[in-house]
Motif scaffolding. Sequence first.
Motif, PDB file in Angstrom:
ATOM      1  N   ARG A 406       0.847  -1.188   0.000  1.00  0.00           N
ATOM      2  CA  ARG A 406       0.000   0.000   0.000  1.00  0.00           C
ATOM      3  C   ARG A 406       0.884   1.240   0.000  1.00  0.00           C
ATOM      4  O   ARG A 406       2.059   1.171   0.341  1.00  0.00           O
ATOM      5  N   ALA A 407       0.292   2.378  -0.358  1.00  0.00           N
ATOM      6  CA  ALA A 407       1.045   3.639  -0.358  1.00  0.00           C
ATOM      7  C   ALA A 407       0.107   4.783  -0.017  1.00  0.00           C
ATOM      8  O   ALA A 407      -1.085   4.748  -0.347  1.00  0.00           O
ATOM      9  N   ARG A 408       0.661   5.786   0.646  1.00  0.00           N
ATOM     10  CA  ARG A 408      -0.140   6.928   1.056  1.00  0.00           C
ATOM     11  C   ARG A 408       0.706   8.193   0.935  1.00  0.00           C
ATOM     12  O   ARG A 408       1.879   8.211   1.304  1.00  0.00           O
ATOM     13  N   GLY A 418      -3.952   7.931  -2.158  1.00  0.00           N
ATOM     14  CA  GLY A 418      -3.291   6.636  -2.100  1.00  0.00           C
ATOM     15  C   GLY A 418      -3.203   5.998  -3.468  1.00  0.00           C
ATOM     16  O   GLY A 418      -3.628   6.573  -4.482  1.00  0.00           O
ATOM     17  N   PHE A 419      -2.655   4.802  -3.486  1.00  0.00           N
ATOM     18  CA  PHE A 419      -2.385   4.100  -4.732  1.00  0.00           C
ATOM     19  C   PHE A 419      -3.269   2.868  -4.916  1.00  0.00           C
ATOM     20  O   PHE A 419      -3.142   2.175  -5.915  1.00  0.00           O
ATOM     21  N   GLY A 420      -4.164   2.570  -3.959  1.00  0.00           N
ATOM     22  CA  GLY A 420      -4.813   1.273  -3.980  1.00  0.00           C
ATOM     23  C   GLY A 420      -3.839   0.228  -3.476  1.00  0.00           C
ATOM     24  O   GLY A 420      -2.867   0.539  -2.780  1.00  0.00           O
ATOM     25  N   GLU A 421      -4.079  -1.028  -3.829  1.00  0.00           N
ATOM     26  CA  GLU A 421      -3.223  -2.115  -3.334  1.00  0.00           C
ATOM     27  C   GLU A 421      -2.543  -2.860  -4.470  1.00  0.00           C
ATOM     28  O   GLU A 421      -3.043  -2.897  -5.593  1.00  0.00           O
ATOM     29  N   CYS A 422      -1.435  -3.468  -4.123  1.00  0.00           N
ATOM     30  CA  CYS A 422      -0.752  -4.435  -4.990  1.00  0.00           C
ATOM     31  C   CYS A 422      -0.664  -5.722  -4.202  1.00  0.00           C
ATOM     32  O   CYS A 422       0.065  -5.799  -3.207  1.00  0.00           O
TER      33      CYS A 422
END
Length: 428
Positions: A406-408, A418-422
């Motif tokens: 995740r990223a914020r 944010g970036f959503g999830e990977c």
Amino acid sequence: MSDERQRRSWLASANGHADFPLQNLPLGIFSHDDGRKRGGVAIGERILDLQGALQAGVFQGLARQAAEAASTDCLNDYFALGSTARQALRAALLALLDVSSQQREALEPLLLRSDECQMHLPARVGDYTDFYVGIHHAHNVGKLFRPDQPLLANYKYLPIAYHGRASTLCVSGTPVHRPQGQIRPDPSQPPTLAPSQRLDFELEAGIWIGPGNAQGQSIGIAAAPAHIAGFCLLNDWSARDIQAWEYQPLGPFLSKSFATSLSPWVVSPEALAPFRCAQPTRPAGDPQPLPYLFDSADQQNGALDIELQVLLLTERMRSAGQPPQSLAVSNTLFMYWSAAQMVAHHSVNGCKLQPGDLFGTGTLSGPQPGQYGSLLEITGGGRQPLVLDNGEQRSFLECGDEVILRARCRAEGQVSIGFGECRGRVLD
């Protein structure tokens, strides 16, 4: 920028959304009931269907040209248009989805529930290059193998990289099969062909290339930001035991080429603009970058402040209904080289970059425990197993383990995005 901070959407789920408020508007490729891939925009808990919006006639001029390029089954043509068209589409979307928009009635039927859609890779990737710009990861890993010289002599002079395998890039949620290859656990014995027992993740950011360059012509560092179309999350899965045997003298091969997971949404440079900052000051005694890698504007505003997180969900956690456990929180500020420096170096020899090419930053670890972006670092090369909150232990990944990135982005006075999830789950 102050106006954009104040804006709210008529779509209630966008306001205060952790990843996709009105201030983000990332693009991606999705399919719905008919299975047809096309471009969309993430907004709150919905995806705006760009093909439907075009048919509704809500775009004009350059924004319409950009929407047409972004509405197909991949974003390559959209990336090729460059920043002016991208900014025109963003401005149009901001107006259309703003609480004051007169187009709500036309757009509401085109907002599909994201949990009812399937995401796909954003672009057809011709070439994928994985860099090694996370200096703390490079130091931590180097120390495991070369305690007296963790960083090799070239590290602080150029952005090190290797060419990865584009054919095994996969979108978030795609299962990852444990690879097999030659391993040599006993240096006194010949290698054997076996499944990797030291499977690892790597916490990285991805950089999507926009307009390219002609072969034989390099991209100057001052022009490099104009060749970047957006950013994503990237997990470059790594088989450490296969890598240890094969990597000398030419570097990773089978240990990396089996899978690389990407988050599906492309976060634009414009959405990230409020989170730009100066590159971190280099330690005293570090060499000045060579002129082709040095630009004052890049030094002053070329870094990004993006918090990165990696979590682990094991099979036992899943069965017990437990949430994933956070393993590390890091940041893109731990990059020793900027995205612009990577573009400049990649092309300095005349290498041809093309729209839809992808760069990985390499593992972005911090200097302290709790900031390490791989199990190789967390467990000291597997010698000190990680004890999870439920009592399980991990030296490396096991069957059923799911890795979540995740990223914020946060900054005072700014709307967080944010970036959503990977995500990727290991299958044997």
